[in-house]
Every structure is written in structure tokens, then in C-alpha cells.
Design an enzyme around this catalytic site. Sequence first.
Site, PDB file in Angstrom:
ATOM      1  N   GLU A 185       0.922  -1.274   0.088  1.00  0.00           N
ATOM      2  CA  GLU A 185       0.016  -0.007   0.258  1.00  0.00           C
ATOM      3  C   GLU A 185       0.864   1.312   0.015  1.00  0.00           C
ATOM      4  O   GLU A 185       0.564   2.233   0.660  1.00  0.00           O
ATOM      5  CB  GLU A 185      -0.962  -0.005   1.054  1.00  0.00           C
ATOM      6  CG  GLU A 185      -1.941  -0.899   1.272  1.00  0.00           C
ATOM      7  CD  GLU A 185      -3.193  -1.055   1.830  1.00  0.00           C
ATOM      8  OE1 GLU A 185      -2.959  -0.120   3.165  1.00  0.00           O
ATOM      9  OE2 GLU A 185      -4.099  -1.571   1.924  1.00  0.00           O
ATOM     10  N   GLU A 256      -6.646  -7.628  -1.104  1.00  0.00           N
ATOM     11  CA  GLU A 256      -7.403  -7.792   0.076  1.00  0.00           C
ATOM     12  C   GLU A 256      -8.775  -7.409   0.146  1.00  0.00           C
ATOM     13  O   GLU A 256      -9.181  -6.407  -0.093  1.00  0.00           O
ATOM     14  CB  GLU A 256      -6.764  -6.600   1.357  1.00  0.00           C
ATOM     15  CG  GLU A 256      -5.277  -6.915   1.641  1.00  0.00           C
ATOM     16  CD  GLU A 256      -4.894  -6.065   2.619  1.00  0.00           C
ATOM     17  OE1 GLU A 256      -5.522  -5.399   3.065  1.00  0.00           O
ATOM     18  OE2 GLU A 256      -3.206  -6.082   2.809  1.00  0.00           O
TER      19      GLU A 256
END
Length: 744
Positions: A185, A256
Site C-alpha cells: 500500500e 485484500e
Amino acid sequence: MANSEAAIIVGFWLWVCIYMTKGLNAGEVTYDGTSLIVNGTRKLLISGSIHYPRSTPQMWPGLIDKAKEGGLNCVQTYVFWNMHEPEQGKFNFEGRSDLVKFVKLIHSRGMYVSLRIGPYIEAEWNFGGFPYWLREIPGIIFRTDNEPFKREMQRFTEMIANMMKRENLFASQGGPIIVAQIENEYGIVEPSFREGGRSYVRWAANMAIELNTNVPWIMCKQPDAPNPIINTCNGLYCGDTFDGPNSNKKPKMWTENWIGWFQVFGGAKHHRPVENIAYAVARFYAKNGTFVNYYMYHGGTNFGRSGGPFITASYDYDAPIDEYGNEREPKWSHLKDLNTAIMRCSQTLLSARAETFSLGSSQEAHVYRGHSGQCAAFLSNMNPTSGVTLNFQNMTYSLPAWSVSILPDCKTVVFNTANVNAQSKTHNLTSNNPQRKLKSSYFLSNKEVEKGFYWETFKEKIGGSEDTQFDNKGLLEHINTTKDTTDYLWYNIRVDVDENEPFIRSNSSLVLAIGSHGYAVHVFVNDHFSGSAHGNKSNPGFSLNLHISLRPGKNDISLLSVMVGLPDSGAYFERKTAGISSVMIQGFKGGSRDYSQELWAYQIGLVGEKQNIFTKNGSRTVNWNPSISDQHLTWYKTTIDAPEGDGPISLDLRSMGKGQIWINGESVGRYWIIFLVPLGDCSTCDYRGSWNLKKCATNCGQPSQTLYHIPRSLLQPTGNLLVLFEEVGGEPSKISLLTDLKNY
Ligand SMILES: *[C@@H]1O[C@H](CO)[C@@H](O)[C@H](O)[C@H]1NC(C)=O
Ligand SMILES: *[C@@H]1O[C@H](CO)[C@@H](O)[C@H](O)[C@H]1NC(C)=O
Ligand SMILES: *[C@@H]1O[C@H](CO)[C@@H](O)[C@H](O)[C@H]1NC(C)=O
Ligand SMILES: *[C@@H]1O[C@H](CO)[C@@H](O)[C@H](O)[C@H]1NC(C)=O
Ligand SMILES: *[C@@H]1O[C@H](CO)[C@@H](O)[C@H](O)[C@H]1NC(C)=O
Ligand SMILES: *[C@@H]1O[C@H](CO)[C@@H](O)[C@H](O)[C@H]1NC(C)=O
Ligand SMILES: *[C@@H]1O[C@H](CO)[C@@H](O)[C@H](O)[C@H]1NC(C)=O
Ligand SMILES: *[C@@H]1O[C@H](CO)[C@@H](O)[C@H](O)[C@H]1NC(C)=O
């Protein structure tokens, strides 16, 4: 686009083609715009996150079997640097850190592995996975174009890649690892580092590629992931929110899919209804997606001090397999049905691309038609309030609100995301009172096996031991003083009070005013407890004004500053500070006195920690008292036998305050009971429309976590040493041991 750039891009794809052709022969993993390709065969992947240090090796086989039985063909895990290299150059790959064993187990079940090396992982894990020592390297700045950082990151990443190669664990070697992740991320913080961020992304990409693992690399939440790295989505609705990979030659992957949410001390339990998850997954596969990972499939436990800031010991995550390793129903079964339905479409999905047809104002069909006549369809009703009946290829279909039907042959509905057919034993998701429903089901089948233990106590020394104190002028920063060897740091000062101070006779109150960067403090004046305060996940810092009484002459003020996990996210998180930042006493004759720059005496950690009194040998080095006395800063010790059976075990600590738990010398986590979930943070469990954290939360007015997992594998049949360190106070006589935890 400049010509030179065009040339580079053409050159790159030429290279990818050559690489891929070679790959087909060598058994490598490659990809194109449709899917990952393993040794020449396209794969539709349904993956689930299971983090090896969040369960015990004894639990791993059962968890992996349940993942396979639940319809997954891949397991995803992070790699936890600070578990593996707690001291620079000293490695640990034993027990819960045995990454190779974990990967081999998955392989033995015929499943693939998605390995997220990071090595920055966040993961609600202490320091985002970084070892503490990394912060002390001179000149280091985390996660940017910084030589000391890049050197360490490369060394660790290489070490993990080489370890996997040595064990033949990459798919190109016949092993299960089909994809690997670098960074995590990073797109979120990249702008904070400006040019340094952009060049770091390119460096990280090249560094990973040069490891020659012969499996594709991914970067999640990284829209500018450089070729040939695949940018992937993390989120709740990647089917509808993801712009897709940054090239049509890369597959659409969702690393995710948040199945629920993590819990913080003082925060509610978040439940993501399974109908909502199933809807989101079906939308993703309907729209050209070929990889979805459930985050988490089994969340598990943050043992010891491994949790991130304010993160509870439980990392249950409302996952399909609960913290204790049981299937959570109806989540597990409904997702199994979904996964089975998706897999029935796999050959068609992998051989065609989705065409979209509108079937109404908020209804659509995605249809895959293969060359040899196969056809699979997904019918979506995106209306969150009303069901519809619609026509598709001359047939009539009824769809509930906010649902997707799956038709592996374009005719027969084998699954609708909103129809939970699985034997639901627990949650009634449409109930208006989710809290009561969920709560009763949590405890219904739990068997209380033992209560009223015989506890002995040891009183921790207020201010620490004089032998181990050291002085410093001014207030020290907590994190770089304790170096994460403990949660605790004592700040002690002796305050001189002139006997002519008028307050002594008139009792005009003095106020001790404390400022802290976080996370909690317990205040003692002349060895008596005077008060506590703490911050929270969003605001770790806090201030505290306490009325205190002093006597003429010398007064001891002792502040126990407490951490609950090192910072784990944000740009420059290595610079975040904690601990006491200012101390004043207001109300003296001459006005306020500021002690912030005075000479303070410190002790890192507790006397009991230094003596390891939670171990069998260490517990013999102190005198235990058979009576339960003053409740603050007390160690409690007892001996327990393992409950019968082989089911999971839990300690019910709802009668206690805040502290840490050890079983046979091993810390199984921090507990914090007195920090309640604010009333009003809960809401009904509606699955329709865009689910968010506020949409289905329970536990208001309650402690965030009252049951604490004791892994059965840590217990001998008899004579197990159970130790608690209690900071605040509580009623240990009410602690009980539970087993047969179901539907937790
Ligand atoms: C790749 O597939 C070929 C042909 O099916 C097979 O012979 C070979 O063993 C496979 N390679 C690996 C690494 O699985
Ligand atoms: C699927 O991929 C094809 C080919 O790239 C594209 O034309 C189509 O729009 C995509 N469908 C969806 C729903 O994204
Ligand atoms: C639907 O029915 C019409 C008229 O009977 C027919 O022409 C058409 O081929 C049918 N379509 C399909 C997909 O079966
Ligand atoms: C679930 O709750 C709703 C609303 O209270 C009720 O109408 C329904 O019958 C319940 N369903 C089951 C299976 O208990
Ligand atoms: C510890 O942290 C503080 C605050 O960030 C800083 O001022 C100090 O120099 C640091 N000390 C050491 C030894 O790193
Ligand atoms: C002195 O102050 C303390 C703290 O405010 C208070 O509890 C106590 O009752 C006072 N005593 C007298 C004699 O006024
Ligand atoms: C966290 O602390 C801040 C500052 O004290 C407060 O305003 C906020 O309401 C707290 N948040 C929660 C979730 O308790
Ligand atoms: C505990 O004490 C025993 C006997 O003194 C000793 O043999 C053993 O090595 C000690 N164990 C640890 C872990 O220190």
C-alpha cells in the site's frame, strides 16, 4: 509520449513475450491480461490470508484444511521481519516463525501461496513488521529513496527469496509460491516523499525483479507500479471501485477483500455480513477478475506484544475461520458455496472476456462466452432496497436486492449471493438487535471449566528498583528509551515542598498536570495510586490533570508510561514519539512549577519482567504472597491443568483491568478490559448497499475483548504456570477458563 519512452515500452513487452515463452517451458509463472499462468496453465485463484505467527504450528494443518475445504486454492501471508530478525543479524525461523514449514504444509495440501514479503507490511502488527533496531541505523528514513533503508530492505528481501529458493518453494521450482509482493500500500504515502517516493518505487520494483524468482511480483494499492509489476486492489468493492491494472496485459487481482475488520481496544466489533462479501466477490469475478484474496480467512491472535498500536490481542477479523480455528457460520459455508460456484465457471472465465449487458436501471449481466460454446453469466441487481424479476436470454430470474446470481451455463442459477442456504446456526443478520443476537450466540456453547483459581500475588515496586534506575535531565522519549523491550517506562521525580507553602494548612488543591504523546499513564504520589489516563487509536496522546496532596519535605512522584504497540503506518512513522512530554504542578504559592526539564530517574520495564517471574525459574526468585492485597501493579500467579478434550481454550478476564498474560513463560497477549466501547458506536447488520465500518458493529458499552486465547499447545496436562500482570486492579477470583469455544 516521447519516442524513447515508447521504445522502452515496446522493448519491455517484447521482453515479457520472450520471458513468457521461456516461462512456459521452464514451469515458471507468467501472466497476461486474463490471469496468472502457472506452468502454461491459466489459473482462477481464490485465496485467503492466514498469517503464520498469528496461530500455532499445531493449528496450521487444521486451518489450511479448512481453507481448502472452504473452496480456496491459495493461501496468502505476509512475512514478518521483526519475528525473523529481532536483533540485527540474529534470525529466528522456529515455532510460530517457521515460514518454510508453513509454506510446505500449504504445498502438501495442493494449494498455492501468495507471499507478501513487504518487508513493510503494516498488518496491524508491531512497527508495521519492522524490527526496532532498523530505526536506530544512522541516517535512516523508512520507505523512501534512502540508502541505509534500501540496503536493509534489500538484504532481508533477498534473504527470504533465497531461503524460498533453497527449499524449492517457488512454483518455477515445483513449489507452491506463484506470486510475491514487494512493499505494501505504498501508493498511500508515496506523495509525502515526493521525488524520493517515485524513485523508491522504481528501485523496489527493480530490486524485486532482479531476485529472479520466476514468479510475478505485485504491489497493492500502487496505481503506478512499474512494469512488469502488477498493481492490485485492496478494499471492500474492488469489482466496482478498482480502475483495473495499469496495463491491459496485466490480470485484475484483489489482494485484500476485507472480510470484517480488526479490533482496537476501546473499539467495537465489526461484522461484515457474508451476503455483502459474496456480492462483492461475485462482482469482481463477473468483471474479468481472476484472483481474489479474503483478508483475513483466519485472523488469529496477536500473541505477546506483537500487535500494533491499540490493537487487541484478538485479530479475529470476523473471518470465516474464527480466532480459535472454528468455522464461523454462516460465513464459512456461504463462502464455500460461492467459491464452488465460481470454480464451476473457471474454464469459461479463463477462456473468454466479460461482455456487459444492461438488464434494467440498476441490473446488468456479465456474460463470458468461450470459443467452444461454453457460456457463464453473472446477473447483478445493484438496487440496495428492492428485489427484481428480470429477463435474461428468454428466461425469467428473480434476484433479491443487492445480489448477484451465478449461472455457470448461462441458464441455471447455482448460487445467489443473498440466499444464505448454509445451515445458519447463529447470526440472524436481518435482526434489528444484532448485538443481543450475536452476543448470546458467542457464549452459548462455551463451557466454563474452571473458576476460582488459587492466586498468589507479587507487588511490583512503584517507581522501579533503585538499583536499576538511571537519571536524565528532562523527559525522555518512551520508544527510543525502552527500545521496545517492554511496554513500560518509569519516570520518577522527587518534589521538595517548603513547609511554609500555604496549601499544607488550607488544603487548597494542587494539580498535577501531565502531557503525554501516548499511550497510557498510571500516576503514583508517595507510592499511592493517584490516577490513570490513556489515549486511543486515533489520538494516542492525552493530557491529565489530577488533584494531588503533598506533604512538607520530599514527595515522590512516579509515572508509569505504557505503550500498546509501536506505530505501524503513515509516512515517517519511525519518527513518531510516545511517553511523557510535560509535567507541571499548579497551585504553589509562587505559582506553577514546571518539572519537564528537571532531573528525572528512570527505569525501563518492571522488576517482575527483569526477574522473568512469569517463567517457572523466574517465579522462584520472588516471594509470592498468598493474600490478594492492593490491586495496582500486581502480578498474579496460579497453576492450572489443561481442560479435557482438544478444543480451543480461553481465559475470561472480564473482571480484570489492563495488563499482560503469560502461560508457561510465554506471553500470549495484552488485555485491556476497562477501556469500553463508546455507546453509539454500534449499528444494525444490514448487508445491502455499501457496507462500511459503521454498518454492522456490536459491543457498545462493553470491553472490546474479554476472552483471551490460550493455545492448547502451550499447555502440559497438569501444572501449567499462568501469570498475569495487572496494572489497574480487578477481581482475579472471578477469572475463569473456558473451552469448547464455538461461534465466538
Ligand atoms: C510443467 O509442466 C510440464 C508439462 O506438463 C511438466 O512436465 C513439468 O514437470 C511442469 N513443471 C513444473 C515445475 O511443475
Ligand atoms: C473485460 O475485458 C474485456 C477485454 O479487455 C473488455 O472489453 C470488457 O469491457 C471487460 N469487462 C468488464 C466488465 O470490465
Ligand atoms: C429468445 O426467443 C426468441 C424468440 O422466440 C428467439 O428468436 C431467440 O433466439 C431466443 N434467444 C435465446 C438466447 O434463446
Ligand atoms: C430473523 O430476524 C427477523 C427480524 O427480527 C425475523 O423476522 C426472522 O424470522 C428471523 N429469522 C430467523 C431465521 O430467525
Ligand atoms: C529519542 O527521540 C527524541 C524525540 O524524537 C529525540 O529528540 C532524541 O534525540 C532521541 N534519542 C535518541 C538517543 O535517539
Ligand atoms: C483535601 O483535599 C483533598 C483533595 O481535594 C480532599 O479529598 C480532602 O477532603 C481535603 N481535606 C480537607 C481537610 O479539606
Ligand atoms: C479519542 O480521543 C480523542 C481525544 O481525547 C477524543 O476526542 C475521541 O473521541 C476519542 N475517540 C474514541 C473513539 O474514543
Ligand atoms: C531452570 O532451573 C533449572 C534448575 O536450576 C535449570 O536446570 C534450568 O536450566 C533452568 N531453566 C531455565 C530456562 O533457565
